[in-house]
Design a protein around this motif. Structure first.
Motif, PDB file in Angstrom:
ATOM      1  N   SER A 196       0.845  -1.194   0.000  1.00 26.00           N
ATOM      2  CA  SER A 196       0.000   0.000   0.000  1.00 26.00           C
ATOM      3  C   SER A 196       0.883   1.248   0.000  1.00 26.00           C
ATOM      4  CB  SER A 196      -0.900   0.002   1.236  1.00 26.00           C
ATOM      5  OG  SER A 196      -0.148   0.262   2.400  1.00 26.00           O
ATOM      6  N   ASP A 197       0.230   2.394  -0.031  1.00 38.30           N
ATOM      7  CA  ASP A 197       0.998   3.641   0.011  1.00 38.30           C
ATOM      8  C   ASP A 197       1.037   4.219   1.422  1.00 38.30           C
ATOM      9  OD1 ASP A 197      -1.632   4.498   0.144  1.00 38.30           O
ATOM     10  OD2 ASP A 197      -1.403   6.090  -1.334  1.00 38.30           O
ATOM     11  N   ILE A 198       0.945   3.367   2.431  1.00 36.78           N
ATOM     12  CA  ILE A 198       0.889   3.824   3.813  1.00 36.78           C
ATOM     13  C   ILE A 198       2.176   4.537   4.232  1.00 36.78           C
ATOM     14  CG2 ILE A 198       1.656   1.704   4.983  1.00 36.78           C
ATOM     15  CD1 ILE A 198      -1.150   4.100   6.061  1.00 36.78           C
ATOM     16  N   SER A 199       3.329   4.116   3.726  1.00 38.38           N
ATOM     17  CA  SER A 199       4.585   4.810   4.055  1.00 38.38           C
ATOM     18  C   SER A 199       4.543   6.246   3.554  1.00 38.38           C
ATOM     19  CB  SER A 199       5.787   4.087   3.456  1.00 38.38           C
ATOM     20  OG  SER A 199       5.959   2.842   4.077  1.00 38.38           O
ATOM     21  N   ALA A 200       4.030   6.437   2.353  1.00 39.62           N
ATOM     22  CA  ALA A 200       3.903   7.789   1.792  1.00 39.62           C
ATOM     23  C   ALA A 200       2.913   8.616   2.620  1.00 39.62           C
ATOM     24  CB  ALA A 200       3.454   7.724   0.343  1.00 39.62           C
ATOM     25  N   VAL A 201       1.824   8.009   3.029  1.00 39.63           N
ATOM     26  CA  VAL A 201       0.823   8.710   3.843  1.00 39.63           C
ATOM     27  C   VAL A 201       1.449   9.154   5.164  1.00 39.63           C
ATOM     28  CG1 VAL A 201      -1.359   8.454   5.079  1.00 39.63           C
ATOM     29  CG2 VAL A 201      -1.119   7.503   2.791  1.00 39.63           C
ATOM     30  N   ARG A 202       2.180   8.267   5.811  1.00 43.20           N
ATOM     31  CA  ARG A 202       2.823   8.603   7.090  1.00 43.20           C
ATOM     32  C   ARG A 202       3.820   9.749   6.932  1.00 43.20           C
ATOM     33  NH1 ARG A 202       3.982   2.502   9.440  1.00 43.20           N
ATOM     34  NH2 ARG A 202       1.832   2.096  10.116  1.00 43.20           N
ATOM     35  N   ALA A 203       4.596   9.717   5.859  1.00 44.33           N
ATOM     36  CA  ALA A 203       5.582  10.779   5.622  1.00 44.33           C
ATOM     37  C   ALA A 203       4.893  12.118   5.398  1.00 44.33           C
ATOM     38  CB  ALA A 203       6.461  10.418   4.428  1.00 44.33           C
ATOM     39  N   VAL A 204       3.825  12.125   4.628  1.00 43.08           N
ATOM     40  CA  VAL A 204       3.091  13.364   4.369  1.00 43.08           C
ATOM     41  C   VAL A 204       2.491  13.903   5.661  1.00 43.08           C
ATOM     42  CG1 VAL A 204       1.012  14.292   3.260  1.00 43.08           C
ATOM     43  CG2 VAL A 204       2.611  12.901   1.943  1.00 43.08           C
ATOM     44  N   LEU A 205       1.874  13.042   6.446  1.00 47.47           N
ATOM     45  CA  LEU A 205       1.254  13.489   7.694  1.00 47.47           C
ATOM     46  C   LEU A 205       2.283  14.010   8.695  1.00 47.47           C
ATOM     47  CD1 LEU A 205      -1.471  10.748   8.166  1.00 47.47           C
ATOM     48  CD2 LEU A 205      -1.837  13.177   7.669  1.00 47.47           C
ATOM     49  N   ALA A 206       3.458  13.424   8.712  1.00 46.21           N
ATOM     50  CA  ALA A 206       4.496  13.850   9.656  1.00 46.21           C
ATOM     51  C   ALA A 206       5.012  15.252   9.364  1.00 46.21           C
ATOM     52  CB  ALA A 206       5.652  12.853   9.647  1.00 46.21           C
ATOM     53  N   SER A 207       4.911  15.680   8.099  1.00 49.96           N
ATOM     54  CA  SER A 207       5.451  16.992   7.741  1.00 49.96           C
ATOM     55  C   SER A 207       4.387  17.975   7.247  1.00 49.96           C
ATOM     56  CB  SER A 207       6.529  16.829   6.670  1.00 49.96           C
ATOM     57  OG  SER A 207       5.965  16.278   5.498  1.00 49.96           O
ATOM     58  N   ALA A 208       3.131  17.604   7.327  1.00 46.00           N
ATOM     59  CA  ALA A 208       2.056  18.443   6.791  1.00 46.00           C
ATOM     60  C   ALA A 208       1.929  19.761   7.547  1.00 46.00           C
ATOM     61  CB  ALA A 208       0.730  17.690   6.863  1.00 46.00           C
ATOM     62  N   GLU A 209       1.609  20.808   6.796  1.00 45.55           N
ATOM     63  CA  GLU A 209       1.330  22.114   7.397  1.00 45.55           C
ATOM     64  C   GLU A 209      -0.117  22.209   7.851  1.00 45.55           C
ATOM     65  OE1 GLU A 209       2.447  25.338   4.862  1.00 45.55           O
ATOM     66  OE2 GLU A 209       4.382  24.424   4.401  1.00 45.55           O
ATOM     67  N   ARG A 210      -1.000  21.468   7.192  1.00 45.54           N
ATOM     68  CA  ARG A 210      -2.419  21.376   7.523  1.00 45.54           C
ATOM     69  C   ARG A 210      -2.879  19.977   7.176  1.00 45.54           C
ATOM     70  NH1 ARG A 210      -3.436  26.649   4.169  1.00 45.54           N
ATOM     71  NH2 ARG A 210      -1.754  25.580   3.165  1.00 45.54           N
ATOM     72  N   ILE A 211      -3.838  19.475   7.950  1.00 47.02           N
ATOM     73  CA  ILE A 211      -4.387  18.143   7.706  1.00 47.02           C
ATOM     74  C   ILE A 211      -5.899  18.251   7.685  1.00 47.02           C
ATOM     75  CG2 ILE A 211      -4.598  15.782   8.586  1.00 47.02           C
ATOM     76  CD1 ILE A 211      -1.898  16.230  10.038  1.00 47.02           C
ATOM     77  N   ALA A 212      -6.521  17.561   6.730  1.00 42.72           N
ATOM     78  CA  ALA A 212      -7.985  17.486   6.685  1.00 42.72           C
ATOM     79  C   ALA A 212      -8.385  16.016   6.637  1.00 42.72           C
ATOM     80  CB  ALA A 212      -8.527  18.219   5.471  1.00 42.72           C
ATOM     81  N   PHE A 213      -9.257  15.629   7.543  1.00 49.03           N
ATOM     82  CA  PHE A 213      -9.825  14.280   7.559  1.00 49.03           C
ATOM     83  C   PHE A 213     -11.280  14.404   7.123  1.00 49.03           C
ATOM     84  CE2 PHE A 213      -6.514  13.831  10.844  1.00 49.03           C
ATOM     85  CZ  PHE A 213      -5.898  12.671  10.434  1.00 49.03           C
ATOM     86  N   LEU A 214     -11.632  13.716   6.062  1.00 54.64           N
ATOM     87  CA  LEU A 214     -12.997  13.770   5.546  1.00 54.64           C
ATOM     88  C   LEU A 214     -13.610  12.377   5.605  1.00 54.64           C
ATOM     89  CD1 LEU A 214     -12.222  15.921   2.384  1.00 54.64           C
ATOM     90  CD2 LEU A 214     -12.963  16.722   4.639  1.00 54.64           C
ATOM     91  N   GLY A 215     -14.702  12.232   6.344  1.00 53.45           N
ATOM     92  CA  GLY A 215     -15.374  10.944   6.438  1.00 53.45           C
ATOM     93  C   GLY A 215     -14.502   9.850   7.022  1.00 53.45           C
ATOM     94  N   PHE A 216     -13.682  10.185   7.966  1.00 51.78           N
ATOM     95  CA  PHE A 216     -12.659   9.268   8.470  1.00 51.78           C
ATOM     96  C   PHE A 216     -13.137   8.384   9.626  1.00 51.78           C
ATOM     97  CE2 PHE A 216      -8.709   8.582  11.033  1.00 51.78           C
ATOM     98  CZ  PHE A 216      -8.073   7.759  10.134  1.00 51.78           C
ATOM     99  N   ALA A 217     -13.950   8.883  10.521  1.00 49.45           N
ATOM    100  CA  ALA A 217     -14.527   8.162  11.671  1.00 49.45           C
ATOM    101  C   ALA A 217     -13.551   7.939  12.835  1.00 49.45           C
ATOM    102  CB  ALA A 217     -15.172   6.845  11.264  1.00 49.45           C
ATOM    103  N   PHE A 218     -12.249   8.020  12.602  1.00 49.14           N
ATOM    104  CA  PHE A 218     -11.250   7.997  13.669  1.00 49.14           C
ATOM    105  C   PHE A 218     -11.227   6.718  14.493  1.00 49.14           C
ATOM    106  CE2 PHE A 218     -12.001  12.425  12.693  1.00 49.14           C
ATOM    107  CZ  PHE A 218     -10.707  12.882  12.521  1.00 49.14           C
ATOM    108  N   HIS A 219     -11.458   5.580  13.859  1.00 54.34           N
ATOM    109  CA  HIS A 219     -11.309   4.313  14.585  1.00 54.34           C
ATOM    110  C   HIS A 219      -9.846   4.172  14.995  1.00 54.34           C
ATOM    111  CE1 HIS A 219     -15.348   3.108  13.695  1.00 54.34           C
ATOM    112  NE2 HIS A 219     -15.144   3.336  12.412  1.00 54.34           N
ATOM    113  N   ARG A 220      -9.621   3.654  16.169  1.00 51.28           N
ATOM    114  CA  ARG A 220      -8.268   3.574  16.726  1.00 51.28           C
ATOM    115  C   ARG A 220      -7.305   2.827  15.786  1.00 51.28           C
ATOM    116  NH1 ARG A 220      -5.424   5.795  21.260  1.00 51.28           N
ATOM    117  NH2 ARG A 220      -3.480   4.658  21.253  1.00 51.28           N
ATOM    118  N   LEU A 221      -7.744   1.710  15.189  1.00 50.84           N
ATOM    119  CA  LEU A 221      -6.872   0.961  14.279  1.00 50.84           C
ATOM    120  C   LEU A 221      -6.462   1.810  13.080  1.00 50.84           C
ATOM    121  CD1 LEU A 221      -8.486  -2.594  14.217  1.00 50.84           C
ATOM    122  CD2 LEU A 221      -6.260  -1.960  15.172  1.00 50.84           C
ATOM    123  N   ASN A 222      -7.380   2.621  12.567  1.00 52.03           N
ATOM    124  CA  ASN A 222      -7.041   3.502  11.437  1.00 52.03           C
ATOM    125  C   ASN A 222      -6.056   4.576  11.863  1.00 52.03           C
ATOM    126  OD1 ASN A 222      -8.617   2.190   9.521  1.00 52.03           O
ATOM    127  ND2 ASN A 222     -10.438   3.336  10.070  1.00 52.03           N
TER     128      ASN A 222
END
Length: 155
Positions: free
Chosen positions: A58-84
């Protein structure tokens, strides 16, 4: 105004199809019904949690890298389950320094108490300041962009 060329959109569990402006094959216009012969190919693009959490597949490594350095984050329809959340922000061995990064999220139907738990989870897992997290508990995705257009715009 938001510009697509400045956005990075990640779908850890895949997408059913690509919109015409997206790169790649198998595009399908928004709201259009796929042909019967497309359905199997489109369904193959969706991943289960286990498939989406496989770093090699998957592209989870890319997602983690983007989130670690993001200036702003938007979660849309995410639900925030702990595993996610743990998929996006793996638990750290040491306490993370608090990072002030504006976070905007939709959370229709999330109670105030659960919104507080989500803020604490984001603090623990991602080191994000709870004071910079805005969970719009009665706002759909389209309205979030209206309400926060200046905060989410690229200056």
């Amino acid at each position: 105004m938001l510009f697509r060329s400045h956005l990075e959109i990640h779908h850890p569990y895949g997408t059913v199809g690509r919109l015409p402006w997206m790169d790649g094959d198998e595009t399908i216009a928004y709201g259009r019904k796929p042909q019967a012969n497309q359905l199997v190919r489109l369904a193959d693009r969706i991943k289960t949690f286990t498939e989406g959490s496989d770093i090699a597949e998957s592209d989870i490594s890319a997602v983690r890298a983007v989130l670690a350095s993001a200036e702003r984050i938007a979660f849309l329809g995410f639900a925030f389950h702990r595993l996610n959340l743990e998929l996006l922000f793996p638990p750290q061995q040491a306490e993370l320094p608090i990072r002030v990064c504006p976070v905007f999220a939709t959370g229709v139907g999330i109670s105030e108490a659960d919104a507080s738990v989500i803020c604490e989870d984001l603090r623990q897992l991602a080191g994000l300041s709870p004071d910079s997290i805005r969970i719009a508990r009665e706002t759909p995705c389209s309205k979030l962009f209206e309400d926060y257009r200046r905060s989410l715009s690229f200056r």
